[in-house]
Design a protein around this motif. Structure first.
Motif, PDB file in Angstrom:
ATOM      1  N   SER A 204      16.674 103.640   8.093  1.00  0.00           N
ATOM      2  CA  SER A 204      16.248 102.442   7.362  1.00  0.00           C
ATOM      3  C   SER A 204      14.739 102.432   7.135  1.00  0.00           C
ATOM      4  O   SER A 204      14.252 101.807   6.192  1.00  0.00           O
ATOM      5  CB  SER A 204      16.671 101.174   8.115  1.00  0.00           C
ATOM      6  OG  SER A 204      15.978 101.044   9.345  1.00  0.00           O
ATOM      7  N   TYR A 205      13.994 103.137   7.990  1.00  0.00           N
ATOM      8  CA  TYR A 205      12.535 103.180   7.828  1.00  0.00           C
ATOM      9  C   TYR A 205      12.099 104.024   6.633  1.00  0.00           C
ATOM     10  O   TYR A 205      10.924 103.989   6.251  1.00  0.00           O
ATOM     11  CB  TYR A 205      11.875 103.698   9.102  1.00  0.00           C
ATOM     12  CG  TYR A 205      11.659 102.619  10.135  1.00  0.00           C
ATOM     13  CD1 TYR A 205      10.731 101.606   9.919  1.00  0.00           C
ATOM     14  CD2 TYR A 205      12.380 102.600  11.318  1.00  0.00           C
ATOM     15  CE1 TYR A 205      10.529 100.611  10.847  1.00  0.00           C
ATOM     16  CE2 TYR A 205      12.186 101.598  12.261  1.00  0.00           C
ATOM     17  CZ  TYR A 205      11.261 100.610  12.021  1.00  0.00           C
ATOM     18  OH  TYR A 205      11.065  99.620  12.943  1.00  0.00           O
ATOM     19  N   LEU A 206      13.015 104.775   6.053  1.00  0.00           N
ATOM     20  CA  LEU A 206      12.655 105.556   4.872  1.00  0.00           C
ATOM     21  C   LEU A 206      12.341 104.653   3.688  1.00  0.00           C
ATOM     22  O   LEU A 206      11.791 105.106   2.679  1.00  0.00           O
ATOM     23  CB  LEU A 206      13.786 106.525   4.510  1.00  0.00           C
ATOM     24  CG  LEU A 206      14.138 107.571   5.582  1.00  0.00           C
ATOM     25  CD1 LEU A 206      15.106 108.597   5.027  1.00  0.00           C
ATOM     26  CD2 LEU A 206      12.892 108.270   6.113  1.00  0.00           C
ATOM     27  N   ALA A 207      12.683 103.366   3.794  1.00  0.00           N
ATOM     28  CA  ALA A 207      12.318 102.403   2.751  1.00  0.00           C
ATOM     29  C   ALA A 207      10.810 102.310   2.596  1.00  0.00           C
ATOM     30  O   ALA A 207      10.301 101.988   1.511  1.00  0.00           O
ATOM     31  CB  ALA A 207      12.893 101.025   3.079  1.00  0.00           C
ATOM     32  N   TYR A 208      10.070 102.599   3.674  1.00  0.00           N
ATOM     33  CA  TYR A 208       8.614 102.462   3.621  1.00  0.00           C
ATOM     34  C   TYR A 208       7.937 103.639   2.926  1.00  0.00           C
ATOM     35  O   TYR A 208       6.717 103.643   2.753  1.00  0.00           O
ATOM     36  CB  TYR A 208       8.057 102.306   5.038  1.00  0.00           C
ATOM     37  CG  TYR A 208       8.473 101.017   5.684  1.00  0.00           C
ATOM     38  CD1 TYR A 208       7.971  99.802   5.225  1.00  0.00           C
ATOM     39  CD2 TYR A 208       9.387 101.004   6.722  1.00  0.00           C
ATOM     40  CE1 TYR A 208       8.372  98.608   5.799  1.00  0.00           C
ATOM     41  CE2 TYR A 208       9.789  99.806   7.308  1.00  0.00           C
ATOM     42  CZ  TYR A 208       9.281  98.618   6.843  1.00  0.00           C
ATOM     43  OH  TYR A 208       9.677  97.437   7.401  1.00  0.00           O
ATOM     44  N   VAL A 209       8.723 104.636   2.525  1.00  0.00           N
ATOM     45  CA  VAL A 209       8.161 105.747   1.756  1.00  0.00           C
ATOM     46  C   VAL A 209       7.583 105.233   0.448  1.00  0.00           C
ATOM     47  O   VAL A 209       6.575 105.728  -0.050  1.00  0.00           O
ATOM     48  CB  VAL A 209       9.257 106.808   1.478  1.00  0.00           C
ATOM     49  CG1 VAL A 209       8.731 107.861   0.511  1.00  0.00           C
ATOM     50  CG2 VAL A 209       9.702 107.457   2.774  1.00  0.00           C
ATOM     51  N   ASN A 210       8.204 104.186  -0.109  1.00  0.00           N
ATOM     52  CA  ASN A 210       7.764 103.622  -1.390  1.00  0.00           C
ATOM     53  C   ASN A 210       6.864 102.400  -1.235  1.00  0.00           C
ATOM     54  O   ASN A 210       6.646 101.675  -2.199  1.00  0.00           O
ATOM     55  CB  ASN A 210       8.993 103.234  -2.232  1.00  0.00           C
ATOM     56  CG  ASN A 210       9.844 104.432  -2.585  1.00  0.00           C
ATOM     57  OD1 ASN A 210       9.321 105.500  -2.871  1.00  0.00           O
ATOM     58  ND2 ASN A 210      11.160 104.269  -2.559  1.00  0.00           N
ATOM     59  N   VAL A 211       6.384 102.147  -0.026  1.00  0.00           N
ATOM     60  CA  VAL A 211       5.670 100.910   0.227  1.00  0.00           C
ATOM     61  C   VAL A 211       4.396 100.767  -0.618  1.00  0.00           C
ATOM     62  O   VAL A 211       3.997  99.664  -0.975  1.00  0.00           O
ATOM     63  CB  VAL A 211       5.334 100.778   1.731  1.00  0.00           C
ATOM     64  CG1 VAL A 211       4.221 101.733   2.143  1.00  0.00           C
ATOM     65  CG2 VAL A 211       4.970  99.345   2.077  1.00  0.00           C
ATOM     66  N   ASP A 212       3.773 101.876  -0.949  1.00  0.00           N
ATOM     67  CA  ASP A 212       2.540 101.817  -1.742  1.00  0.00           C
ATOM     68  C   ASP A 212       2.772 102.172  -3.218  1.00  0.00           C
ATOM     69  O   ASP A 212       1.825 102.384  -3.974  1.00  0.00           O
ATOM     70  CB  ASP A 212       1.485 102.772  -1.156  1.00  0.00           C
ATOM     71  CG  ASP A 212       1.068 102.363   0.246  1.00  0.00           C
ATOM     72  OD1 ASP A 212       0.936 101.147   0.478  1.00  0.00           O
ATOM     73  OD2 ASP A 212       0.872 103.249   1.086  1.00  0.00           O
ATOM     74  N   LYS A 213       4.034 102.221  -3.618  1.00  0.00           N
ATOM     75  CA  LYS A 213       4.360 102.590  -4.987  1.00  0.00           C
ATOM     76  C   LYS A 213       4.888 101.374  -5.736  1.00  0.00           C
ATOM     77  O   LYS A 213       5.260 100.356  -5.150  1.00  0.00           O
ATOM     78  CB  LYS A 213       5.407 103.712  -4.991  1.00  0.00           C
ATOM     79  CG  LYS A 213       4.936 104.978  -4.266  1.00  0.00           C
ATOM     80  CD  LYS A 213       6.026 106.029  -4.248  1.00  0.00           C
ATOM     81  CE  LYS A 213       5.578 107.276  -3.484  1.00  0.00           C
ATOM     82  NZ  LYS A 213       6.645 108.291  -3.414  1.00  0.00           N
ATOM     83  N   ALA A 214       4.961 101.505  -7.042  1.00  0.00           N
ATOM     84  CA  ALA A 214       5.461 100.401  -7.865  1.00  0.00           C
ATOM     85  C   ALA A 214       6.908 100.084  -7.523  1.00  0.00           C
ATOM     86  O   ALA A 214       7.318  98.932  -7.461  1.00  0.00           O
ATOM     87  CB  ALA A 214       5.321 100.761  -9.348  1.00  0.00           C
ATOM     88  N   ASP A 215       7.709 101.142  -7.302  1.00  0.00           N
ATOM     89  CA  ASP A 215       9.110 100.956  -6.932  1.00  0.00           C
ATOM     90  C   ASP A 215       9.227 100.912  -5.415  1.00  0.00           C
ATOM     91  O   ASP A 215       9.199 101.929  -4.745  1.00  0.00           O
ATOM     92  CB  ASP A 215       9.965 102.099  -7.486  1.00  0.00           C
ATOM     93  CG  ASP A 215      11.433 101.977  -7.078  1.00  0.00           C
ATOM     94  OD1 ASP A 215      11.826 100.874  -6.631  1.00  0.00           O
ATOM     95  OD2 ASP A 215      12.172 102.964  -7.210  1.00  0.00           O
TER      96      ASP A 215
END
Length: 467
Positions: A423-434
């Motif tokens: 579930s922490y892989l959601a933070y891969v996009n934390v600094d992206k638009a998506d």
């Protein structure tokens, strides 16, 4: 000399596994950013494998497992949580109390936007918690607030110092869980080492000790309460259960499940049922009354009309606004997008609590919950249903399932504590638009959990039919 000792020869493998675990925990605590998903998953998988081997290798050496569990926790003492920002809000609330302000009546944003800084390091704390957290009223119950307040007393001007104080409180709670967990396991004639599937689990060490989630304190009071209830000390059990609710509200859903424990224990005939009902009903009412009165007493210092409005609004957000790591909810959400063209979380969020209440009532009255193990199993199933249907399942939520599973034959929470790292892989996009979650990753997580869950349910039914 030490290398040639008999002790080392007998314990060579566990010592090596323990030392390697300490090194990996150090990297996890001090050399990891949550967006580094490859390192995150690799470290976690390695730690979980070492944990599994250690428990099996030392299951007859409770003392060694205890030293390891708290030695691993000590690695995190000087660290700042790297997988969660919630602790900044904890510190804020504690310092608000220290300043004589009611944390339930104000949002951090209300102060910051006016250039008003009511607590030490206010700007740093607000930046740390983020605008989403800072724009909402606090939802942490009074015992939780008391823990934050203690951190404010001992480290009112240091973020690291506050984190250390809260970490020591959580570790102390883990000692309590270990103590009463072992005692309850012995009372139930279950292996004492079972408690280490919780205490030594890297998921628990990282999420509670490392990331400062107070589920650990709530769990301590919950297990203590269950031990007291098993021993027949239901009045004290009720007080302790109220303390658990006053850390996190989750144990409230367990209240209906004690009905059979009070009313139908040792029932063998119709006449016996009537007799037990007449004897047990006053105790059941008394249990509920003590729990309710204790909770009201703990909330009383914060009472105001505005407090009730703010608290209800914040709790409601979890059902109708927030979404993270959902399972069945995500399926319903996609169906809504297909047929209605928009996210129907507001509607689904209203239906979910009703379904949960109906499920809890069903297993309260139509499932056998007369023994302590049956009662704990019912709690596990009720909480699982809630997490399977709710909009938001943060990783640390699984901690309560894990501790309950220790006293049952269910192992799917242990498996979930392993795959929850996905579930922490959601933070891969934390600094992206998506910033959306990867639904394929969520699917993988829940495919594993549901497979094990339904396999265990089917196996349990098959064993009953054979008996």
């Amino acid at each position: 000399m030490f290398l040639n000792s008999a002790f080392f020869k007998l314990n060579r493998a566990p010592l090596v596994l323990g030392l390697l675990s300490i090194v990996l925990y150090w990297f996890f605590a001090y050399d990891l950013v949550r967006t580094e998903y490859v390192k995150l998953v690799a470290l976690y998988v390695a730690l979980f494998g070492l944990f599994y081997k250690l428990v099996l290798a030392l299951k007859d050496n409770i003392k060694a497992l205890t030293y390891l569990a708290f030695g691993f926790r000590a690695v995190f003492i000087l660290s700042i949580p790297n997988l969660s920002q919630d602790f900044y809000r904890f510190i804020w609330d504690g310092r608000m109390l220290l300043a004589g302000l009611n944390p339930y009546l104000y949002t951090p944003e209300q102060f910051i936007t006016r250039g008003n800084f009511p607590v030490a390091q206010a700007e740093a704390l607000y930046a740390g918690m983020g605008p989403l957290n800072g724009s909402h009223f606090t939802n942490y119950p009074p015992i939780n607030q008391f823990c934050f307040f203690i951190a404010g007393i001992f480290a009112g001007k240091s973020i690291l110092g506050s984190a250390m104080v809260m970490r020591l409180l959580i570790i102390a709670a883990d000692f309590g869980t270990l103590h009463f967990g072992k005692k309850l396991l012995k009372k139930l004639d279950l292996p004492a080492y079972n408690i280490f599937w919780f205490i030594l689990n890297p998921f628990i060490i990282i999420e509670l000790t490392g990331n400062l989630h107070f589920e650990g304190v709530m769990i301590f009071f919950l297990i203590w309460s269950l031990y007291l209830l098993h021993c027949g000390k239901w009045q004290i059990s009720a007080v302790v259960l109220a303390l658990s609710v006053s850390v996190k509200l989750i144990p409230l859903m367990f209240l209906p499940l004690v009905f059979q424990w009070f009313i139908m224990r040792n029932t063998t005939s119709t006449a016996n049922t009537k007799s037990n009902f007449l004897k047990g009903l006053p105790k059941l009412i008394g249990f509920y009354g003590i729990v309710g009165a204790t909770i009201l007493l703990l909330f009383a210092p914060f009472y105001s009309d505005q407090f009730i409005s703010n608290y209800a609004k914040t709790v409601g957000l979890w059902f109708q606004n927030f979404e993270f790591n959902g399972s069945l909810y995500y399926i319903l959400r996609e169906i809504g997008y297909t047929f209605r063209g928009y996210n129907e979380i507001a509607i689904i969020g209203k239906i979910t609590p009703v379904l949960v209440i109906l499920f809890i009532l069903a297993i309260t009255f139509f499932r056998k919950n007369r023994t302590t193990i049956e009662l704990i199993s019912a709690m596990l199933l009720a909480l699982s249903f809630y997490y399977f249907t709710t909009t938001t399942v943060h990783p640390w939520y699984v901690a309560t399932l894990l501790i309950l599973s220790v006293f049952t034959k269910y192992k799917f929470p242990l498996v979930w504590s392993f795959v929850i790292i996905l579930s922490y892989l959601a933070y891969v996009n934390v600094d992206k638009a998506d910033k959306s979650e990867n639904l394929w990753v969520i699917t993988l997580e829940y495919a594993v959990v549901y497979t094990v869950f339904f396999w265990e349910i089917a196996t349990k039914k098959a064993s009953k039919l054979e008996a």
